[in-house]
Write an enzyme that holds these catalytic residues in place. Structure first.
Site, PDB file in Angstrom:
ATOM      1  N   TYR A   1       0.891  -1.483   0.154  1.00 42.47           N
ATOM      2  CA  TYR A   1      -0.052   0.054  -0.236  1.00 42.47           C
ATOM      3  C   TYR A   1       0.541   1.313   0.036  1.00 42.47           C
ATOM      4  O   TYR A   1       2.007   1.572   1.254  1.00 42.47           O
ATOM      5  CB  TYR A   1      -0.757   0.109   1.893  1.00 42.47           C
TER       6      TYR A   1
ATOM      7  N   HIS B   1      -4.666   4.843  -2.698  1.00 40.65           N
ATOM      8  CA  HIS B   1      -6.135   5.798  -2.188  1.00 40.65           C
ATOM      9  C   HIS B   1      -5.160   7.952  -3.312  1.00 40.65           C
ATOM     10  O   HIS B   1      -4.895   8.220  -2.804  1.00 40.65           O
ATOM     11  CB  HIS B   1      -6.930   6.204  -1.140  1.00 40.65           C
TER      12      HIS B   1
HETATM   13  N1  ACO Z   1       3.378  17.974 -13.249  1.00 39.16           N
HETATM   14  C1  ACO Z   1       3.571  16.459 -13.579  1.00 39.16           C
HETATM   15  N2  ACO Z   1       3.783  15.521 -14.222  1.00 39.16           N
HETATM   16  C2  ACO Z   1       3.713  16.077 -15.070  1.00 39.16           C
HETATM   17  C3  ACO Z   1       4.848  17.638 -15.315  1.00 39.16           C
HETATM   18  C4  ACO Z   1       5.026  18.451 -14.593  1.00 39.16           C
HETATM   19  N3  ACO Z   1       5.486  19.148 -14.135  1.00 39.16           N
HETATM   20  N4  ACO Z   1       5.227  16.833 -16.575  1.00 39.16           N
HETATM   21  C5  ACO Z   1       5.037  16.521 -17.505  1.00 39.16           C
HETATM   22  N5  ACO Z   1       4.611  15.617 -16.356  1.00 39.16           N
HETATM   23  C6  ACO Z   1       4.243  14.168 -16.986  1.00 39.16           C
HETATM   24  C7  ACO Z   1       5.176  13.636 -17.402  1.00 39.16           C
HETATM   25  O1  ACO Z   1       4.466  13.752 -18.968  1.00 39.16           O
HETATM   26  C8  ACO Z   1       5.451  12.578 -17.221  1.00 39.16           C
HETATM   27  O2  ACO Z   1       5.312  11.370 -18.236  1.00 39.16           O
HETATM   28  P1  ACO Z   1       6.367  10.977 -18.980  1.00 39.16           P
HETATM   29  O3  ACO Z   1       7.341  10.589 -18.864  1.00 39.16           O
HETATM   30  O4  ACO Z   1       6.031   9.657 -19.963  1.00 39.16           O
HETATM   31  O5  ACO Z   1       7.053  12.128 -20.013  1.00 39.16           O
HETATM   32  C9  ACO Z   1       4.533  12.567 -16.247  1.00 39.16           C
HETATM   33  O6  ACO Z   1       3.639  13.193 -16.464  1.00 39.16           O
HETATM   34  C10 ACO Z   1       4.738  12.477 -14.462  1.00 39.16           C
HETATM   35  O7  ACO Z   1       6.539  11.029 -14.624  1.00 39.16           O
HETATM   36  P2  ACO Z   1       7.585  11.517 -13.681  1.00 39.16           P
HETATM   37  O8  ACO Z   1       8.318  12.491 -14.144  1.00 39.16           O
HETATM   38  O9  ACO Z   1       8.044  10.372 -13.283  1.00 39.16           O
HETATM   39  O10 ACO Z   1       6.599  12.051 -12.166  1.00 39.16           O
HETATM   40  P3  ACO Z   1       7.342  13.091 -11.513  1.00 39.16           P
HETATM   41  O11 ACO Z   1       8.498  13.023 -10.667  1.00 39.16           O
HETATM   42  O12 ACO Z   1       6.554  13.612 -11.701  1.00 39.16           O
HETATM   43  O13 ACO Z   1       5.983  12.863  -9.890  1.00 39.16           O
HETATM   44  C11 ACO Z   1       3.970  12.889  -9.181  1.00 39.16           C
HETATM   45  C12 ACO Z   1       4.910  12.433 -10.018  1.00 39.16           C
HETATM   46  C13 ACO Z   1       4.922  11.923  -7.836  1.00 39.16           C
HETATM   47  C14 ACO Z   1       2.402  12.895  -8.944  1.00 39.16           C
HETATM   48  C15 ACO Z   1       4.114  14.264  -8.846  1.00 39.16           C
HETATM   49  O14 ACO Z   1       2.760  14.749  -9.430  1.00 39.16           O
HETATM   50  C16 ACO Z   1       3.594  15.077  -7.407  1.00 39.16           C
HETATM   51  O15 ACO Z   1       4.466  14.673  -6.901  1.00 39.16           O
HETATM   52  N6  ACO Z   1       2.646  15.374  -6.951  1.00 39.16           N
HETATM   53  C17 ACO Z   1       1.570  15.899  -5.911  1.00 39.16           C
HETATM   54  C18 ACO Z   1       1.282  14.616  -4.762  1.00 39.16           C
HETATM   55  C19 ACO Z   1       0.616  13.571  -5.076  1.00 39.16           C
HETATM   56  O16 ACO Z   1      -0.211  13.685  -5.794  1.00 39.16           O
HETATM   57  N7  ACO Z   1       1.113  12.267  -4.967  1.00 39.16           N
HETATM   58  C20 ACO Z   1       0.295  11.394  -6.277  1.00 39.16           C
HETATM   59  C21 ACO Z   1      -0.798  11.243  -4.909  1.00 39.16           C
HETATM   60  S1  ACO Z   1      -1.254   9.609  -4.438  1.00 39.16           S
HETATM   61  C22 ACO Z   1      -0.680   8.928  -2.859  1.00 39.16           C
HETATM   62  O17 ACO Z   1       0.433   9.375  -2.966  1.00 39.16           O
HETATM   63  C23 ACO Z   1      -0.629   7.474  -2.684  1.00 39.16           C
END
Ligand code: ACO
Length: 166
Positions: free
Chosen positions: A78, A122
């Site tokens: 999880y 989730h």
């Molecule tokens: N921000 C996010 N995603 C982007 C962005 C951006 N500025 N720009 C492009 N993307 C796309 C990319 O296209 C990428 O896909 P690709 O590699 O095919 O181009 C994909 O989204 C993101 O892949 P990663 O770069 O590996 O992921 P990242 O390091 O951006 O992390 C995460 C993703 C963890 C969801 C991040 O957006 C984040 O921290 N969000 C805020 C917290 C959150 O929502 N966490 C998840 C909640 S659910 C949970 O925690 C259980």
């Protein structure tokens, strides 16, 4: 999008747990309870809970646990939290964090994780970035809608996302 950033992983301990608090505060609209932080440190398991370091700085974190599946003797991985600091998103760091947890599963699926058969989390229904990330990168499926999962954010509902591992 900029080039991929190769990160290193590091353990979350009593000495650096404050940094997890800061990263979570920067990335999530909800505050996690003390029990979450205590469990992360107590688990002492870098395979499940880890920081991502780039150039010596913490840029993200993933915290997961192994939990029982209700009404069966099976277990699931999880994901409690996954976050990457906004300036570092879209550069493959979230992917490396989740992949490292899946790699741990592959390494232990016939040993310590032999009862684990799925991975789940989730996610708030409005968090399309995260849902797309899990679905397109890792093939997670959308499961049940859980109403009023969160108390202090709008919308308060979330989806269970899951992926069968065997
Ligand atoms: N921000 C996010 N995603 C982007 C962005 C951006 N500025 N720009 C492009 N993307 C796309 C990319 O296209 C990428 O896909 P690709 O590699 O095919 O181009 C994909 O989204 C993101 O892949 P990663 O770069 O590996 O992921 P990242 O390091 O951006 O992390 C995460 C993703 C963890 C969801 C991040 O957006 C984040 O921290 N969000 C805020 C917290 C959150 O929502 N966490 C998840 C909640 S659910 C949970 O925690 C259980």
């Amino acid at each position: 999008m900029g080039k991929q950033l190769e990160v290193e992983f590091g353990q979350i301990t009593d000495d650096n747990i404050e940094q997890l608090r800061q990263v979570n505060l920067a990335c999530f609209p909800v505050q996690y309870q003390e029990t979450y932080y205590k469990n992360v440190v107590k688990g002492k398991n870098e395979d499940l809970c880890k920081f991502a370091y780039w150039n010596g700085y913490i840029v993200g974190a993933a915290c997961s646990r192994v939990e029982n599946v209700e009404g069966s003797d099976r277990k699931r991985l999880y994901i409690m939290t996954l976050c990457v600091l906004a300036a570092y998103r879209g550069r493959g760091i979230g992917t490396q964090l989740i992949q490292s947890i899946l790699d741990h599963y592959e390494a232990e699926k016939d040993a310590a994780l032999s009862k684990v058969d799925e991975i789940a989390l989730h996610v708030q229904i409005s968090n399309e970035d995260a849902m797309n990330f899990y679905k397109t990168k890792f093939g997670f499926e959308k499961g049940e809608l859980v109403e009023n999962y969160y108390r202090r954010i709008d919308p308060p509902h979330c989806y269970l996302l899951y992926k069968k591992l065997r």
